[in-house]
Design a protein around this motif. Structure first.
Motif, PDB file in Angstrom:
ATOM      1  N   ARG A 141       0.836  -1.198   0.000  1.00  0.00           N
ATOM      2  CA  ARG A 141       0.000   0.000   0.000  1.00  0.00           C
ATOM      3  C   ARG A 141       0.871   1.248   0.000  1.00  0.00           C
ATOM      4  NH1 ARG A 141      -5.637  -1.555   0.175  1.00  0.00           N
ATOM      5  NH2 ARG A 141      -5.466  -3.819  -0.036  1.00  0.00           N
ATOM      6  N   PRO A 142       0.376   2.351  -0.540  1.00  0.00           N
ATOM      7  CA  PRO A 142       1.177   3.575  -0.575  1.00  0.00           C
ATOM      8  C   PRO A 142       1.532   4.036   0.842  1.00  0.00           C
ATOM      9  CG  PRO A 142      -0.771   3.764  -1.976  1.00  0.00           C
ATOM     10  CD  PRO A 142      -0.938   2.523  -1.176  1.00  0.00           C
ATOM     11  N   ALA A 143       2.739   4.540   1.008  1.00  0.00           N
ATOM     12  CA  ALA A 143       3.178   5.022   2.318  1.00  0.00           C
ATOM     13  C   ALA A 143       2.230   6.113   2.815  1.00  0.00           C
ATOM     14  CB  ALA A 143       4.603   5.565   2.224  1.00  0.00           C
ATOM     15  N   GLY A 144       1.740   5.944   4.023  1.00  0.00           N
ATOM     16  CA  GLY A 144       0.838   6.910   4.608  1.00  0.00           C
ATOM     17  C   GLY A 144      -0.595   6.809   4.139  1.00  0.00           C
ATOM     18  N   HIS A 145      -0.886   5.827   3.268  1.00  0.00           N
ATOM     19  CA  HIS A 145      -2.246   5.641   2.755  1.00  0.00           C
ATOM     20  C   HIS A 145      -2.614   4.155   2.832  1.00  0.00           C
ATOM     21  CE1 HIS A 145      -2.563   9.779   1.187  1.00  0.00           C
ATOM     22  NE2 HIS A 145      -1.269   9.643   0.914  1.00  0.00           N
ATOM     23  N   PRO A 146      -2.816   3.638   4.033  1.00  0.00           N
ATOM     24  CA  PRO A 146      -3.002   2.191   4.192  1.00  0.00           C
ATOM     25  C   PRO A 146      -4.309   1.658   3.634  1.00  0.00           C
ATOM     26  CG  PRO A 146      -3.417   3.332   6.264  1.00  0.00           C
ATOM     27  CD  PRO A 146      -2.863   4.347   5.326  1.00  0.00           C
ATOM     28  N   PHE A 147      -5.243   2.529   3.254  1.00  0.00           N
ATOM     29  CA  PHE A 147      -6.537   2.061   2.761  1.00  0.00           C
ATOM     30  C   PHE A 147      -6.638   2.103   1.240  1.00  0.00           C
ATOM     31  CE2 PHE A 147      -7.136   4.577   6.738  1.00  0.00           C
ATOM     32  CZ  PHE A 147      -7.126   3.481   7.604  1.00  0.00           C
ATOM     33  N   ASP A 148      -5.616   2.631   0.585  1.00  0.00           N
ATOM     34  CA  ASP A 148      -5.628   2.742  -0.871  1.00  0.00           C
ATOM     35  C   ASP A 148      -4.972   1.523  -1.512  1.00  0.00           C
ATOM     36  OD1 ASP A 148      -6.832   5.175  -0.588  1.00  0.00           O
ATOM     37  OD2 ASP A 148      -5.026   6.351  -0.982  1.00  0.00           O
TER      38      ASP A 148
END
Length: 404
Positions: A16-23
């Motif tokens: 997942r993108p760093a700092g965006h665990p829900f994307d």
């Protein structure tokens, strides 16, 4: 047919993108609706990321779910790249008419009406665990204190498994879905669970009780089929809902405006649960094997090719869901693919909905000052697991100073 070359990825992305665990993984957004990927054994495979293409694949009988026809998309430690046929009763890896036989036996036992009749029982289970959390006080791990035990107790009760045994099933389900588990660990968990369920099936045959497993003993299913159906229902009913409750709570805690909607607007709860499932899309992929040459998005998928369907990417397709990366619990988002699509759409989806509709608002109303007990970046994620979620969710409540 002449078409533009497809984008190619070096492998199935899971991070997942760093700092965006829900994307979803960032690589997926740029390769809609179709891409090529190497599979676990480096054989070329297909990756479906567009909503319309995902629905097409998952509803087309020319694509098979049979495990022996597919290659693994992601490597699993100690697992072969080609899997053997699923044993009798494991209907998720079966095609019609075999799959149809099992679904007909089970569908009537998981209807919307029947699952809604469980609402009071689910709400009681939710309340009991919230009582226990309040008695123990914070901080607590929401996964082990709430998200795991609630669906575990419910599915065990539905199938007639004694409540005191739910922990062993929860552990077994986690082992089955843990990519770090060795083949020996997976096999040991399977054998222990199978032995227990074999004894339970025998007990239900001799002394039926008021549960789904007892009802199934009166069908034409063999003992092996009964045990495997029960194992599949238990594993599916534990890990997926538990991860949705935990990850969904994590998402709401980081979106306080949406948390307030779930907590304070009863009329928005049903839409809110659907939106959380769309937004989080915890299964990484669905898989199919082409039974013949199939045209998809202007490209020919050859007979025998393995196709991975990214549900997370499909559920964030802007052609289907406007502003898809925004969590909006008032969004009208029917038709998301988090429960799959077509004949293999999740059998237990109505039960999962009943559990989440009870679990989220009850938690937030009982503990209105619920908050993370650690910085968000310290919450451990299940990035490599088949079912995405959190390994733990440290939370606290009450006066400041009891946690973050």
């Amino acid at each position: 047919m002449t078409t533009a070359p497809l984008p190619e990825l070096p492998g199935m992305p899971t991070a997942r993108p760093a700092g965006h665990p829900f994307d979803p993984p960032e690589e997926l957004a740029g390769v809609r609706p179709l891409a090529r990927i190497p599979l676990a054994d480096r054989t070329p495979g297909w990756l479906v990321t567009g909503f319309a293409a995902a629905r097409a694949v998952t509803s087309d009988p020319r694509f098979s779910t049979r495990s022996e026809l597919q290659r693994l998309v992601l490597p699993r430690f100690g697992m072969p790249d080609r899997m053997p046929p699923a044993p009798p009763g494991m209907f998720l890896q079966a095609d019609p008419p075999e799959h149809t036989r099992y679904r007909r036996l089970l569908t009537g036992r998981f209807t919307v009406r029947r699952m809604r009749l469980l609402t009071e029982r689910v709400e009681r289970t939710v309340a009991d665990h919230l009582d226990a959390m309040e008695r123990a006080g914070g901080p607590a791990d929401l996964v082990t204190a709430y998200a795991q035990p609630v669906p575990a107790l419910v599915i065990c009760e539905i199938l007639g498994v004694p409540a005191e045994d739910h922990a062993r099933f929860n552990g077994a389900a986690r082992t089955f879905n843990d990519p770090a588990a060795t083949a020996e660990e997976t096999d040991r968990a399977w054998q222990e669970l199978y032995a227990y369920l074999r004894d339970l099936v025998a007990a239900k045959r001799s002394a039926p009780t008021d549960d789904i497993l007892s009802e199934l003993t009166d069908s034409d299913l063999t003992e092996e089929e009964l045990v495997n159906v029960a194992t599949l229902l238990l594993a599916a009913g534990l890990d997926t809902t538990a991860n949705m409750i935990a990850l969904g709570t994590f998402a709401l805690l980081l979106h306080p405006d949406q948390l307030a909607v779930m907590r304070d607007e009863p009329a928005a709860v049903d839409k809110g649960v659907e939106e959380l499932m769309r937004y989080l899309s915890i299964p990484h992929t669905g898989q199919r094997a082409a039974l013949e040459d199939v045209e998809l998005e202007g490209h020919t998928i050859k007979e025998g090719d393995t196709v991975a369907v990214s549900l997370a990417a499909a559920n964030r397709d802007p052609e289907r869901f406007p502003d898809p990366d925004r969590l909006d619990l008032r969004r009208d988002a029917p038709g998301h693919l988090s429960f799959g699509h077509g004949v293999h759409q999740c059998l237990g989806q109505q039960l999962a909905r009943v559990e989440m509709r009870a679990a989220f608002p009850a938690l937030l109303r009982r503990l209105p000052d619920l908050r993370l007990a650690v910085p968000p970046e310290e919450v451990p994620l299940r990035s490599e697991a088949d079912i995405y979620g959190v390994e733990a969710l440290p939370v606290t409540w009450g006066p400041e100073g009891g946690g973050r």
